[in-house]
Design a protein around this motif. Structure first.
Motif: not given
Lengths: 120, 113
Positions: A63-84
């Motif tokens: 349902s989100v493939k191609g529109r959402f991108t999950i990423s992480r920054d291990n140096s900041k212990s932070t997870l992201y979700l880019e939603m387009n």
């Protein structure tokens, strides 16, 4: 203790974009996979995306493939979700969820969630 | 995708009585290499995120009261609350983590009769 704090939710028009963040503490973030799970108003739970501990592999719900991108920054212990290209049906509470262990994809600790509302 | 189906959708039980929720998966969740079932149960109270109760189908998470128990193997699983307490009013979800996409049951709403 383990803490997961989501941010970045809000009201957005259809076709718009948002970036969610999840700041974590209390565990070794760089050793565990992480997930996003969402819950539409009055509905059940829907797994959205998963990222390996080192970011090398990512998996998405159809349902989100191609529109959402999950990423992480291990140096900041932070997870992201880019939603387009957001749609009405993306309206939900988005939870950041911690993987339970290194060797399988069971989850244990959930954040409080951040609300995304897609509305014209 | 593995489809998870819970029954019933809602349940009303008297205080102190047993509550039983069933979960069926469209394919086996048993992995022979580690002899485990990749099935978890969560409790969600209104306005709160889900809370892990049971993993590996029958292992209680730390801090979860022992009135909660999980059983089953393969494709059929059960969550049992042996003696219902008022604080157990919630929606309960099963989830498989055998393969991606991870999938949840539709939820079972538990109320006091």
């Amino acid at each position: 203790q383990v803490q997961l704090v989501e941010s970045g939710g809000g009201v957005v028009q259809p076709g718009g974009s948002l970036r969610l963040s999840c700041a974590t503490s209390g565990f070794t973030f760089s050793t565990l996979a992480m997930h996003w799970v969402r819950q539409a108003p009055g509905k059940g739970l829907e797994w959205v995306a998963l990222i390996w501990y080192d970011g090398t592999n990512k998996y998405y719900a159809d349902s989100v493939k191609g529109r959402f991108t999950i990423s992480r920054d291990n140096s900041k212990s932070t997870l992201y979700l880019e939603m387009n290209s957001l749609r009405f049906e993306d309206t939900a509470i988005y939870y950041c969820v911690k993987n339970q262990a290194v060797s399988y994809f069971g989850v244990d600790v959930w954040g409080q969630g951040t609300t995304v509302a897609v509305s014209s | 995708d593995i489809v998870m189906t819970q029954s019933p959708d809602s349940l009303a039980v008297s205080l102190g009585e047993r509550a039983t929720i069933n979960c069926k998966s469209s394919q086996s969740l048993f992995y022979s290499s580690n002899n485990k079932n990749f099935l978890a149960w969560y409790q969600q109270k209104p306005g709160q995120p889900p809370k892990l109760l049971i993993y590996w189908a029958s292992t209680r998470e730390s801090g979860v009261p022992d009135r909660f128990s999980g059983s089953g193997s393969g494709t059929d699983f059960t969550l049992t609350i042996s003696s219902l307490q008022a604080e157990d009013v919630a929606t309960y979800y099963c989830q498989q983590y055998y393969s991606t996409p991870l999938t949840f049951g539709q939820g079972t709403k538990l109320e006091i009769k």
